[in-house]
Structures are given as C-alpha cells and as structure tokens.
Design a protein around this motif. Structure first.
Motif, short mmCIF file in Angstrom:
data_model
loop_
_atom_site.label_atom_id
_atom_site.label_comp_id
_atom_site.label_asym_id
_atom_site.label_seq_id
_atom_site.Cartn_x
_atom_site.Cartn_y
_atom_site.Cartn_z
N TRP A 91 40.22 5.00 27.09
CA TRP A 91 41.18 3.98 26.69
C TRP A 91 42.27 4.65 25.86
O TRP A 91 41.96 5.31 24.85
N PHE A 124 42.74 -3.91 24.94
CA PHE A 124 42.01 -5.12 25.32
C PHE A 124 42.80 -6.38 24.98
O PHE A 124 42.66 -7.41 25.62
N ASN A 156 37.47 7.34 21.88
CA ASN A 156 37.78 6.07 22.53
C ASN A 156 37.45 6.11 24.03
O ASN A 156 38.29 5.83 24.87
N GLU A 157 36.21 6.49 24.33
CA GLU A 157 35.80 6.59 25.73
C GLU A 157 34.37 6.12 25.91
O GLU A 157 33.56 6.14 24.97
N ARG A 199 34.74 -3.67 32.02
CA ARG A 199 35.19 -2.53 32.82
C ARG A 199 34.04 -1.57 33.07
O ARG A 199 33.89 -1.03 34.18
N TRP A 218 34.43 -1.14 18.18
CA TRP A 218 34.89 -0.57 19.46
C TRP A 218 34.48 -1.46 20.62
O TRP A 218 35.15 -1.51 21.65
N LYS A 234 36.25 -4.01 27.46
CA LYS A 234 35.69 -2.68 27.71
C LYS A 234 34.33 -2.78 28.40
O LYS A 234 34.05 -2.05 29.36
N ASP A 244 42.80 7.30 33.16
CA ASP A 244 41.73 6.46 32.62
C ASP A 244 40.34 7.00 32.93
O ASP A 244 39.36 6.57 32.32
#
Length: 804
Positions: A477, A483, A586-587, A520, A512, A517, A624
């Motif tokens: 992200w 989001f 951030n993954e 997805r 987070w 998220k 991404d």
C-alpha cells in the motif's frame, strides 16, 4: 615435488551443495527474497512427517508424537517445534479467542474434545495441509532452525554491492568491501552448513527410534542441501573409482600389455591429484554440477595418452632399430600440435559454459578448462619422461580386430558416400525437429531416485501437506490513507486518521488493519487458492476467517479489526499474525506452496498468469504487488537455460572454427572439421526434444561438451590425412592408411570416452545420469561421423588439391 605440494593441499578440497550453488549469479530476485526473509525473520525449516500405525488422535500416537517433539526441541540448533499438539484451537474450544491470553486451548488441554479438534484441525484455513493432512492420517512437525544473523546481514550487504556493480556505480573501496564480504559470507555459510549437517544427523538418529510407531520422513531445503553434499561425495568416489576400473579394463583390452596400462594410469593419477590439490589451494568448491569433473578429467587424460601410445607404437613398428630417445622425440614432434589444438578446442567447449548465468555451470566450465591444461602438460612431460625411463618394448604388437572394423568403415565411406551424405542430412532435419521441441520445465523432485529420502519426503509433503516449492506474494500500500478513498462509509476511521494527522500521533500496528486491506488480501488469497497448481495458502485472511467464524460469520469493521489484533494473546499474534504483515513497510504477505510434482506444471506460465490476473482481474497495479520466493528463483534459472544454450553453443562453434582456421589455414577444412561434430551434438539435443527430456543444469552442457571433445577426432584425422596425402597424393589410398592408423586411435579414444561417460549412470542425481547417457550417445555418433562423414566430405571437397 609438485605432486607432493598439491597432494598436501588436497586436504582443503571442499564441496558445496547449498541452495545458493544452484542459483543464478547476481540474481536480483535472490537479493529481494533475502531482504523479505530478513524483514519477516524467516528461519530455515525442516519438516518431519509422521504417519502413525494407529489412529493419529489415539492416546498412543499422541504420546509418541509428544515425546518425539520434546526430544527434537532438545537438539541444539532447533529453535522451536510446532505440531498439532501446540497450535491454538479456537472453534473446538469453549474459550473466546480474545480471552486466551492466559488460557490457550490446545490438543494437550485435558478438557478439549478430540473429535471436535480433529474436525477443526483438518478443516481450518490455517492448520489444514500445514500440520495435518486432510485425511487426518499424517501430521507434520515443523522444525524452525536457529539462523545465523551474521550470514543474513552479509548476504544482504553483498546483494546491495552486487546491485551497484551491475549498474556500474561500484567505487574502488566498495569493490574491496565486496571481496571481503564475499569471502566472509563464504566462511560463515560453510560453518553453518557444518552445523546443519550435525543437526540433521541427530534428527535422523532420533527418528530411527520411532519408526516402529509409524512412517517418518524428513524434508525441507536444509535436508536437501545436506543430502546433496553426500550425493556429491558419493558421486566423486563412484565416478573416480568406477572410471579407473573401467579404463583399466579398456586399456588391457586395447593394448594387452602392462606398460600401456600403467603409464596412462600414472598420468591420470598425477593430473587428478594435481587438480584436486589446486582446487583445495584456491578454495574452489565442487558442486553437484561439477561433481563429475574427476571422471571427465580421467577420461580425457586417458584419451590423450592413447593417441601418444598409438603413434609411438606405429613409429616403433616402422623403425624398430631407432633409439628410445629418437622414438619418443619423434612421437612428441608429430603429436604436439594436433594434441595442443585438440586440447584448446576442448577447452573452448568447456569454457563456453561461462556464458551461462548459472554459477555452478560457470564454475564447471572454468574447472574443466584448467583441468585440460593440466592434462596436456602432464601428457607431454610426465608421460614421455617415464616412457624414456622404461625403455623400448620387446615388440610392437598389432590388433587385427580394430583394423578390420576401421577398414570396413573405410570401405563404406568409399563405396556408399552418397548414402552417408543423405543420411547425415536426414538426421540433421530430424534433429532440428527435436530441438524445436526442447523445454526447460522439469520437476525438482524428479531429479532424485524414488528410494531416496529426498524423493519420498517431497512426494508425501506435496501430496498431503500442501506442496513443496514456496512462493510469496507481497501486497504493497503506497499510502496509509488509501483505504479512506475506497471506503467512504468508514467515517469514524477516516476522522480518526484526520486527528492523527493533525496531532502528529504515532500510529500503532493495530490501526494498520482496515476492512479494505483485509478484503483485498482475501481476494488475492482466494484467487491463489483456486489455482490447481497451488497447494497451501497462508495469509492474514486465514486467521481472520477463523475469527469471523466465532463472530457468527460476520465480517469485522475497522475498529473490531484493531481490537482483534490488540487483544490477541502474544503467542498467537507472533505465530499467526505478525509473519503475514509489515506495519513498517505497509505491506501484507501471502505465503503459498506449489505442487511441484504436478505433471503439467509450467512455472513460467504460472508466474506470468498470476502477475497478469492480479493486474487485470483484481485491479492491482505492478507497484502494488511483488512476487518472490524459491519458485521465482528456480524459474529464473530454468528460463536462463535457453539463452545459455544458445550463447554457449554459439561461443563454442565460433571458437572452434577459429582454432581450425589457425591450425589448417583453410576455410574448407575448418567446415569439414566442424560439421560432423555439430551434427553429433544436434542429434543429442534433438533426441532430448523427441523423448521429452527437458534441459536442466546438467543437460545444458551436453552439446557444448560434445562438440569440444568430439572435434579432437576431426583434428587428429585431418592432420594425419594431410600428412599422409603429401606422401601418397591419392585420396582413396590416404583414406585407407588413415583408417588403419589414426582411425584406430580415434576408435580407441572414443570407445574409452563413451564407456567413461557410462559411469555417470551410477549417480543418485538423474540430471547427471542423463548427462552421461546423452553425451556418451553423442560421442558414439561423433565417432561414426569422424570415420564416415568426415572422410566422405574430404573425398567430395578434395581440399588438398587433385591427385599428383
């Protein structure tokens, strides 16, 4: 003195069968994977599969499993052991998930209903095909091994420096640093490999005590790497001793005289010991690819010795009254140039392998090139020196059987020349068809014999425990607030983020987790899980879905997700949540395993499909998604084989053509010399394509090596033909003379080489077996071509002019 020097350094001779030895040199995906492993603190994993004779959930089976787990945990080097006894049970427990901090429910909890536990474990998105098979007959003990932080740090640093070198930005100081880091990394890895070997031996010894209670298999990359070292050691011993015995038999059958057996063997011993000592002195490690270097070195040394012996015996028969010094000197003068150029062309054949991107193939090429130089120097120094000391033989015998065979081939060449040319063209066309069908798709499990633990363990894990080859998908992200653009209805979360921005508050990892998220992650997880080539898939979606079952099947909103993460017991969070996301980067991380034994598996097509579908079906941009893992590295290696095959073949043909032009100073003779050998190599490759044998790290070398070795026959034959034609001036008479002398030497040496390559069939590694069989077959074809097609081309082209 030289022999003593190199014999002393032979004690430093080492083997390397680590995973790194089978990877592409300077592969950026390798460095990416190492960074990901360091980020998520991924440890080396061994898997012990246990299929008890009694029911898995019976008291006896669980008692044996517990005792085995505890003993495995006591082994130094084992960080932790995870079994069905240790994983937290949720749906089969009456304790809420958020209240398990001090009351984690497991299969060892006395109040747990085993029937409900069996159902949960065998159907859980997390545990099924991970620690237990779907049929509940087989369980897995997951052994996390203690890593080496120094090695991980060194490898990442080395990867960064290699990346800078690739882009041409490496400074002089960084170049020195790269050398130091590479050397240090090699030392630390060797130490780790030694520790791994001791740990695996202890584990195997421990498992032997439990085989009365069920079937046990050991699997995992560390075990495979350790077993490969044992295979390489065994192959070196088998190939070396087997080639020695076979060559003794061949020499006795050919010459029937003791001195012509002992002299070549002395040359082999000297060249072999010198090379082993040289490799130990330099610190050049032998891999599974180069494990046959000793057998090849012995074969080529014997071949060169045979050429010298045959020429010496011919000169002795023609002039028995000459002194030994005159005979040996004449032999060396007449043979030094054809042998030198033959050695150089063979060196070109092996050195062409350096154009490959595969490190062990490159090392094999350089190793054999150095070995051939040692062989040539040995054959033209030690061999004649000992021959001078032993004196002249009593009589120069003659063998009629080989003379009749070569005479028949001479008659075939003379009388059926057109048939030979037509046959050659047809074989070339058929080979072209076969070459067009060559593939690089092969299963790693099929590299090994079915009775090996590697094969049996991989097969069981593949079929019952979720697959063997790891693959990882990282979802990235770009911003923390993406989001909010996707889920406007999450107003409370959006307002909370606004306050965070305004007051500059540090955000914890619990925040987070957002519905967008997680949704997805679920979409990607489900897509991957639906692929027939994919076995086990693990991600945050796996754990979240278990929690949603306890929430009456309702999905969590943003605040509930944050609370869910924060209230989880530390043990559960560390084992089931933290490995699948990185707050700092951030993954999200999705781990999956591929069914490597699936017959129609096409790795490149699968990876391309995953990347394309994630972009088109799930609307994820290239930035991404990151695809990494062992499957990517293995696919990179396989796909490089095609390019390596083309570049190595191109290099060997250009190099040999130049050598032939320099030697014969004739374009026509250069073409005549190379055509039969290219045909032999082409037939070998074509046969692979027609039989469905894929290219791999061993068979990729067949064509280049065949041309490099087989062209020796052409050099010796053309060189002798030119020498004899200058005396006779008649092509037919020269043909018969050459078949009776140099033709016999070619028959001897080729027979020796063919039988020598057959020794490789004793390997535990199937690519080595294919390599030996295909190269031996190609050399057999090259022998026939050298004594039929090559002289036929000479008779047709008449490159030496007309009769005088």
């Amino acid at each position: 003195m030289l022999l003593a020097f190199f014999s002393y350094h032979s004690q430093d001779f080492k083997l390397d069968a680590s995973a790194d030895s089978l990877l592409l040199e300077d592969d950026k995906d390798l460095h990416l994977l190492r960074e990901v492993n360091a980020r998520y603190q991924t440890q080396d994993l061994l898997i012990v599969t246990f299929t008890p004779t009694q029911d898995l959930f019976s008291d006896d089976s669980l008692t044996h499993l517990k005792r085995l787990r505890d003993e495995l945990r006591s082994i130094d080097g084992v960080e932790s052991v995870v079994t069905i006894l240790d994983v937290p049970l949720v749906t089969s427990s009456d304790v809420p998930l958020t209240q398990m901090a001090d009351n984690v429910q497991t299969l060892q909890t006395p109040t747990i209903d085993r029937r409900r536990a069996r159902v949960e474990l065998s159907t859980s998105p997390v545990y099924k095909d991970l620690v237990i098979s779907s049929d509940t007959h087989t369980t897995a003990l997951l052994l996390n091994l203690k890593g080496d932080e120094d090695l991980a740090s060194l490898q990442i640093t080395r990867g960064q420096l290699l990346s800078k070198r690739r882009s041409g930005q490496l400074s002089r100081e960084e170049r020195r640093q790269l050398q130091d880091v590479s050397a240090r990394s090699k030392e630390v890895r060797a130490s780790l490999n030694d520790r791994r070997h001791e740990e695996i031996e202890k584990i195997r010894s421990l498992l032997d005590g439990y085989r009365d209670y069920g079937a046990l298999h050991l699997g995992g990359v560390p075990m495979i790497a350790d077993d490969m070292v044992s295979f390489v050691k065994n192959d070196l011993i088998v190939f070396g001793s087997g080639a020695l015995v076979l060559l003794v038999v061949v020499l006795i059958a050919i010459f029937r005289e003791l001195r012509w057996v002992i002299l070549p063997l002395l040359s082999c011993f000297y060249a072999g010991m010198t090379m082993i000592g040289m490799l130990g002195l330099i610190g050049w490690e032998v891999t599974v690819i180069s494990s046959n270097f000793l057998a090849l070195l012995l074969i080529i040394t014997i071949s060169m010795s045979i050429h010298l012996i045959v020429r010496y015996r011919q000169l002795f028969r023609d002039a028995p009254d000459d002194t030994q010094v005159a005979l040996v000197s004449s032999t060396l003068r007449k043979m030094v140039w054809p042998c030198l150029y033959a050695a150089l062309t063979t060196i070109i054949g092996f050195s062409s392998l350096v154009f490959s991107d595969i490190k062990p193939v490159i090392d094999f090429g350089w190793m054999m090139s150095v070995g051939l130089s040692v062989t040539f120097l040995t054959s033209f120094s030690l061999f004649p020196a000992i021959l001078l000391m032993t004196g002249k033989p009593k009589a120069g015998g003659r063998s009629g059987r080989e003379l009749r065979l070569t005479a028949r081939l001479a008659n075939v060449t003379e009388r059926h020349g057109n048939a030979i040319l037509v046959t050659a063209v047809l074989l070339a066309v058929i080979s072209g068809v076969g070459i067009s069908r060559l593939t690089v798709e092969n299963s790693f499990i099929d590299y090994f014999r079915k009775d090996t633990e590697i094969y049996q363990g991989m097969r069981l894990i593949d079929e019952k425990l979720g697959g063997t080859t790891p693959l990882e998908i990282l979802l990235n992200w770009q911003t923390d607030r993406v989001f909010a653009e996707e889920e406007a209805e999450e107003e409370s979360i959006e307002e909370w983020y606004d306050e965070v921005d305004e007051w500059n508050i540090d955000v914890g990892p619990e925040y987070w987790f957002t519905p967008f998220k997680i949704e997805r992650i679920k979409e990607v997880h489900d897509y991957l899980d639906g692929l027939s080539e994919v076995g086990k898939v693990l991600s945050l979606a796996s754990v979240i879905r278990v929690a949603e079952e306890l929430n009456d099947g309702k999905e969590f909103n943003g605040l509930e997700l944050s609370l869910f993460y924060k209230r989880l017991p530390d043990d559960i969070r560390e084992s089931l949540i933290d490995p699948y996301f990185s707050f700092e980067h951030n993954e999200a991380r999705i781990q999956l395993r591929i069914l490597d034994s699936k017959q129609d598996l096409r790795r490149k097509e699968l990876l391309d499909k995953i990347r394309d579908d994630l972009r088109t079906q799930l609307d994820l941009s290239e930035g991404d998604v990151t695809v990494t893992g062992t499957l990517v590295l293995y696919n990179n290696m396989l796909q490089s084989l095609f390019a390596s095959q083309i570049s190595s073949l191109g290099a060997v043909m250009v190099g040999i053509a130049i050598m032939l032009l320099i030697l014969f100073r004739s374009v026509s003779l250069a073409i005549i010399g190379i055509v039969p050998n290219v045909l032999a190599a082409g037939i070998g490759l074509g046969l692979m394509g027609l039989m469905g044998i894929p290219l791999d790290v061993m068979t990729i070398t067949v064509a280049a090596i065949t041309i490099g070795i087989a062209v020796d026959n052409a050099i010796h034959y053309i060189y002798r033909f030119r020498e004899e034609f200058a005396q006779t001036g008649d092509y037919i008479e020269t043909l018969r003379i050459c078949h009776s002398n140099i033709g016999r030497a070619i028959l001897y040496t080729s027979t020796t080489i063919i039988f020598g390559f057959s020794i490789l069939a004793l390997s535990n590694f199937f690519p080595t077996i294919y390599f030996g069989a295909l190269t031996g077959l190609a050399m057999c074809i090259a022998l026939l071509a050298a004594l039929t097609l090559l002289p036929r081309l000479i008779l047709t082209w008449r490159p030496f002019g007309q009769k005088v």
